[in-house]
Design an enzyme around this catalytic site. Structure first.
Site, PDB file in Angstrom:
ATOM      1  CE  LYS A 154      -3.987  -2.165   0.395  1.00 34.08           C
ATOM      2  NZ  LYS A 154      -5.147  -2.000  -0.498  1.00 34.08           N
ATOM      3  CG  ASP A 190      -4.485  -0.571  -3.615  1.00 38.80           C
ATOM      4  OD1 ASP A 190      -4.956   0.480  -4.089  1.00 38.80           O
ATOM      5  OD2 ASP A 190      -5.196  -1.483  -3.152  1.00 38.80           O
ATOM      6  CD  GLU A 250      -5.316  -2.462  -6.561  1.00 35.46           C
ATOM      7  OE1 GLU A 250      -6.328  -2.725  -5.878  1.00 35.46           O
ATOM      8  OE2 GLU A 250      -4.323  -3.225  -6.634  1.00 35.46           O
ATOM      9  CD  GLU A 284     -10.201  -1.817  -4.570  1.00 33.48           C
ATOM     10  OE1 GLU A 284     -10.722  -1.717  -3.445  1.00 33.48           O
ATOM     11  OE2 GLU A 284      -9.010  -2.126  -4.758  1.00 33.48           O
ATOM     12  CG  ASP A 304     -14.615  -7.278  -6.134  1.00 36.83           C
ATOM     13  OD1 ASP A 304     -15.383  -8.255  -6.071  1.00 36.83           O
ATOM     14  OD2 ASP A 304     -14.041  -6.810  -5.128  1.00 36.83           O
ATOM     15  CG  HIS A 309     -10.454  -5.762  -5.229  1.00 33.51           C
ATOM     16  ND1 HIS A 309     -11.664  -5.741  -4.562  1.00 33.51           N
ATOM     17  CD2 HIS A 309      -9.537  -5.276  -4.357  1.00 33.51           C
ATOM     18  CE1 HIS A 309     -11.499  -5.250  -3.346  1.00 33.51           C
ATOM     19  NE2 HIS A 309     -10.219  -4.969  -3.197  1.00 33.51           N
TER      20      HIS A 309
END
Length: 369
Positions: free
Chosen positions: A168, A197, A223, A249, A272, A299
């Site tokens: 992240k 992400d 992401e 997502e 997703d 996702h």
């Protein structure tokens, strides 16, 4: 023609196995709506979806009050017709998360029922492109985790054969993200993928700035760098960096994905199944992405997405985040860094019904006939 005779509804609130934090939130609970459909032959199919802590009660009321009663007496095999009828019946609340999450649980149950009656696993029924898919892990890359622990987790994942690790990003200053990611890259070497992400945490200018700062780390992708509804910002960002931009997502309509792909606003699609509204629209997005030569890296929901990623030619990765261990018997098969598609008929989820029943919230345990 087997008609739908009964629908059982439950919701389980699962506690994440590890602390999960990102640039904008903490993932503190996982409300899991579960729908079981029984047809006039006595066959059953079970589907599910999820929230990350809010909205579960609204999803359940939508299922109980509006969607499931419409399905009684319908031909269970008319999945496309049912999906569109239910979407139209809720047109005042679409496009949006609550409706899509509710539709996903129903649609997945119908596909499970169809696959079981045809004695096929979902990945073969939906296409059968391959029987395994590479894994990358997210569980060791949350934003609160210190750099040394990030490195240790990535090295352990690499030793197990995983393709990559997701870290992240979104620390207060870009230099912090750079230092963390540089330490991971130095440890794992050049042959291991590092996914990042941002969870929609940046402005366009900041995303461009950080992408440029991270360019030499050869990231697999960045992401959700921007708010999901900022398609123009994603066009500008995707055109300014060689690092692939991944989205999906937080998109709830096949038309939103169409716009992203048509306008060159992404390089990777992370559709997703629990948020797009089920398997029916998931497959449409995946096939559209293939037409644009865009890989699909779904996702979350690894226990279900392994079958879908194996169903389509452009399914590239499965994301490792254990979700259903407390509610299932046999688990997803992992070997040498690959997730293997289940061989049993249906969507491949081995529900432990005693565990599901014991953890179901009584308020949302319903039977509709």
């Amino acid at each position: 023609m087997a008609k739908i005779e009964k629908i059982d509804l439950r919701m389980v609130d699962l506690v994440p196995k590890v602390k999960r934090t990102d640039a904008i939130q903490s993932f503190v609970s996982q409300e899991t709506p579960i729908v079981t459909i029984t047809d006039s032959d006595g066959a059953t199919g079970t589907g599910y979806s999820y929230t990350i802590g809010t909205g579960g009660s609204s999803v359940m009321r939508l299922l109980i009050d509006h969607l499931c009663p419409r399905m009684i007496g319908r031909d269970a095999d008319m999945i496309e017709a049912i999906w569109h009828e239910l979407e139209f019946a809720t047109h005042a609340t679409t496009v949006g998360a609550i409706t899509s999450i509710a539709l996903a649980a129903i649609d997945t149950a119908l596909w499970d029922l169809r696959a079981k009656k045809q004695k096929l696993p979902l990945w073969k029924l939906a296409g059968g492109a391959k029987d395994k898919c590479p894994l990358y892990t997210t569980e060791g890359g949350w934003l609160h985790i210190e750099t040394e622990a990030l490195v240790d987790d990535a090295l352990q994942a690499k030793a197990k054969g995983f393709t990559g690790s997701k870290v992240k990003i979104g620390r207060p200053h870009g230099s912090e993200d750079l230092a963390r990611l540089a330490a991971v890259r130095a440890a794992v070497g050049s042959g291991y993928e590092i996914m990042t992400d941002a969870n929609q945490g940046f402005s366009v200018d900041e995303a461009i700035r950080r992408a440029d700062r991270l360019r030499d780390l050869d990231l697999a992708w960045i992401e959700e760098p921007l708010p999901a509804d900022d398609i123009g910002g994603h066009v500008r960002l995707n055109g300014s960096t060689s690092t692939p931009i991944a989205i999906g997502e937080s998109l709830y309509s096949i038309r939103h994905f169409r716009e992203y792909m048509q306008k060159g606003a992404c390089s990777i699609v992370q559709v997703d199944v629990g948020r797009i509204g089920g398997i029916t629209p998931w497959l449409k997005v995946a096939h559209a992405a293939e037409a644009f030569d865009i890989p699909v890296c779904p996702h979350f929901l690894m226990e279900l997405h392994v079958s879908l990623a194996c169903a389509v030619q452009n399914g590239k990765y499965v994301e490792y985040i254990p979700q259903l261990d407390d509610l299932t018997g046999s688990k997803m098969v992992i070997k040498d860094g690959y997730a293997y598609a289940p061989s049993a008929p249906g969507i491949g989820i081995d529900w432990d019904w005693d565990a599901v029943s014991s953890q179901s919230i009584p308020e949302f345990t319903w039977e509709i006939r």
